[in-house]
Design a protein around this motif. Sequence first.
Motif, PDB file in Angstrom:
ATOM      1  N   HIS A  10       0.849  -1.180   0.000  1.00 19.49           N
ATOM      2  CA  HIS A  10       0.000   0.000   0.000  1.00 19.49           C
ATOM      3  C   HIS A  10       0.886   1.231   0.000  1.00 19.49           C
ATOM      4  CE1 HIS A  10      -3.163   2.831   1.151  1.00 19.49           C
ATOM      5  NE2 HIS A  10      -4.053   1.874   0.940  1.00 19.49           N
ATOM      6  N   ILE A  17       0.689   3.946   1.520  1.00 18.64           N
ATOM      7  CA  ILE A  17       0.919   4.511   2.855  1.00 18.64           C
ATOM      8  C   ILE A  17       2.126   3.841   3.519  1.00 18.64           C
ATOM      9  CG2 ILE A  17      -0.042   4.560   5.209  1.00 18.64           C
ATOM     10  CD1 ILE A  17      -2.664   5.434   4.047  1.00 18.64           C
ATOM     11  N   ALA A  62      -4.332   4.212   9.326  1.00 18.77           N
ATOM     12  CA  ALA A  62      -4.275   5.192   8.234  1.00 18.77           C
ATOM     13  C   ALA A  62      -4.758   4.575   6.934  1.00 18.77           C
ATOM     14  CB  ALA A  62      -2.845   5.705   8.077  1.00 18.77           C
ATOM     15  N   GLU A 102      -7.665   5.711   4.398  1.00 18.17           N
ATOM     16  CA  GLU A 102      -7.313   6.057   3.018  1.00 18.17           C
ATOM     17  C   GLU A 102      -8.130   5.272   1.991  1.00 18.17           C
ATOM     18  OE1 GLU A 102      -5.486   7.773  -0.275  1.00 18.17           O
ATOM     19  OE2 GLU A 102      -5.569   8.410   1.833  1.00 18.17           O
ATOM     20  N   ASP A 103      -8.340   4.004   2.220  1.00 24.33           N
ATOM     21  CA  ASP A 103      -9.016   3.186   1.205  1.00 24.33           C
ATOM     22  C   ASP A 103     -10.444   3.675   0.923  1.00 24.33           C
ATOM     23  OD1 ASP A 103      -6.807   1.677   0.731  1.00 24.33           O
ATOM     24  OD2 ASP A 103      -7.407  -0.019   1.983  1.00 24.33           O
ATOM     25  N   LEU A 116     -11.511   6.668   1.398  1.00 25.20           N
ATOM     26  CA  LEU A 116     -11.344   7.979   0.763  1.00 25.20           C
ATOM     27  C   LEU A 116     -11.118   7.829  -0.734  1.00 25.20           C
ATOM     28  CD1 LEU A 116      -9.038  10.268   2.972  1.00 25.20           C
ATOM     29  CD2 LEU A 116     -11.490  10.520   2.537  1.00 25.20           C
ATOM     30  N   ALA A 117     -10.224   6.894  -1.090  1.00 30.95           N
ATOM     31  CA  ALA A 117      -9.897   6.681  -2.506  1.00 30.95           C
ATOM     32  C   ALA A 117     -11.120   6.187  -3.279  1.00 30.95           C
ATOM     33  CB  ALA A 117      -8.749   5.680  -2.623  1.00 30.95           C
ATOM     34  N   TRP A 164     -12.345  14.850   1.907  1.00 27.18           N
ATOM     35  CA  TRP A 164     -11.047  14.233   1.578  1.00 27.18           C
ATOM     36  C   TRP A 164      -9.937  14.894   2.407  1.00 27.18           C
ATOM     37  CZ3 TRP A 164      -6.424  16.034  -0.462  1.00 27.18           C
ATOM     38  CH2 TRP A 164      -5.521  15.059  -0.927  1.00 27.18           C
ATOM     39  N   ARG A 167      -7.455  13.063   5.111  1.00 23.66           N
ATOM     40  CA  ARG A 167      -5.993  13.109   5.048  1.00 23.66           C
ATOM     41  C   ARG A 167      -5.394  13.698   6.341  1.00 23.66           C
ATOM     42  NH1 ARG A 167      -3.088  12.409   0.262  1.00 23.66           N
ATOM     43  NH2 ARG A 167      -3.933  10.536  -0.723  1.00 23.66           N
ATOM     44  N   GLU A 199      -5.233  10.995   8.807  1.00 26.57           N
ATOM     45  CA  GLU A 199      -4.100  10.101   8.511  1.00 26.57           C
ATOM     46  C   GLU A 199      -2.786  10.721   9.017  1.00 26.57           C
ATOM     47  OE1 GLU A 199      -3.928   8.972   4.396  1.00 26.57           O
ATOM     48  OE2 GLU A 199      -6.106   8.742   4.287  1.00 26.57           O
ATOM     49  N   GLN A 250       0.940  12.640   4.299  1.00 26.26           N
ATOM     50  CA  GLN A 250       0.111  12.583   3.102  1.00 26.26           C
ATOM     51  C   GLN A 250      -0.230  14.013   2.676  1.00 26.26           C
ATOM     52  OE1 GLN A 250      -0.217   9.812   1.411  1.00 26.26           O
ATOM     53  NE2 GLN A 250      -2.031   8.716   2.133  1.00 26.26           N
ATOM     54  N   GLU A 253      -2.439  17.065   1.895  1.00 25.46           N
ATOM     55  CA  GLU A 253      -3.737  17.432   2.469  1.00 25.46           C
ATOM     56  C   GLU A 253      -4.549  18.333   1.545  1.00 25.46           C
ATOM     57  OE1 GLU A 253      -3.121  19.151   6.301  1.00 25.46           O
ATOM     58  OE2 GLU A 253      -2.519  17.257   7.243  1.00 25.46           O
TER      59      GLU A 253
END
Length: 438
Positions: A25, A27, A301, A305-306, A308-309, A333, A337, A340, A426, A428
């Motif tokens: 991943h 991240i 995190a 993130e997943d 969010l994506a 989003w 971030r 995260e 990440q 932002e």
Amino acid sequence: MKKVLFTALASIVLALPMMAQEFDHQIEALITGGGYELEESIPATKINSFADLINKRPAMPTANDLITPEAKTAYARKGSAAYYQGALNFRSTLLEKQQELNSKTLELGKKQQKSNQKAMAQYNANVNAGLMPSQQEMMQLYMSGEINEKMSEAQMMDVMAGKFAAKWGISKQEYIKIINMAQSNPKGTEAYLKSNHPSLYNRLYAANAQFGNENVNAGDPHENEYGALGEQLSALANEAFEFKNDNMDMMKHVQFQAHSNGMLNDASFAAHTTGLPTNKLEDLFAQIIEGWRASSECKRAIQIEDPLAERLENWECCKNAKEGQTICYPSWWIEGRKSENALIDAYNRKQAEKWLAEVKAYDVQVTALMKRLIALDNQLEQIRNGGEVTAAYAMAKSQAYIAATHLYDFNFILEVALQFPHVAHQEESYCWTFFFKG
């Protein structure tokens, strides 16, 4: 042998290709090799002595100073970068002074050789005039056991006075008085002889006239003090050398470098790790890097993130957009971030505390050795008191320079702290300009 082995192995390691680790991943790949950027030129701190290295060094960074590149840069701007440059400049100055001292030592050695030759000639002249015991006579005293190595200097002098005062035509007590006076006050001794023993004075003058007024037997009055300090400085230099070796096994260091080639996508990190002064810090460096992937913070995190994506893929960003309009990722989003990055900061801060604890533990030991060097060097300079550089002083001072070389880690310990391998943030925010063809 250890250094030779290190050089050979290092050449093999450097020839290996960089093999970046693959991550499941993105991240997981955020871990970096540490470091920071400081583009502007910072004036160097003025460091003129060993004491300045301690007194002018900024405080160690806190965990918050290490968790982002921006925080590291801010800390460096507050003083550590200027100090580091000043320490480098002082290092160059020390090398120059050491070279000057080496040249002076060679010069003093040649002068001492000439002085020794002249002193021997003067001694022989006095022996021939019946004023001094010959080497054969001295040997007889040793062979007979009347003088031995266990006797004190005063005891030896008493025996010699009893044997040789007659050569001067004076009593044993007067012989001892004149010899002791000559060691502390040569000019006063000359006046005393001229006034109280004119016949002896004339004999001494006749035997030594060819040597002029120079006292070729005159030595360094502080020779014993310099010698004692030189021995302490030499012992300190050896202790510092062993301390460094105990903390850095070169075989393990090379193995770490080989292992580190595959730990990161960031190929530049190896330049940072070459400066780590101990195997313990190298071990911790690797643990922090490899620990991120398995940490709860990383897993949480990813869990943020997943979704969010996935949500971003279904976001209709440009449904009603106009040409030239700036489009930015939505607030949900951005908030995701930030969450995260809060987890990343938590991991960095926790690891930074461990990193600083190890750096400080090493620094405490190096600082203790540095303070001992400062104390001994100060004593050396107090004895000299701005006077001439003698052979005994030069020998002692050279040991101070050698000790300083082995304690060089003290100069850049703040840079070691800044090499903490943090996890990068990440992004932002993300914006772009919308264009379409009519």
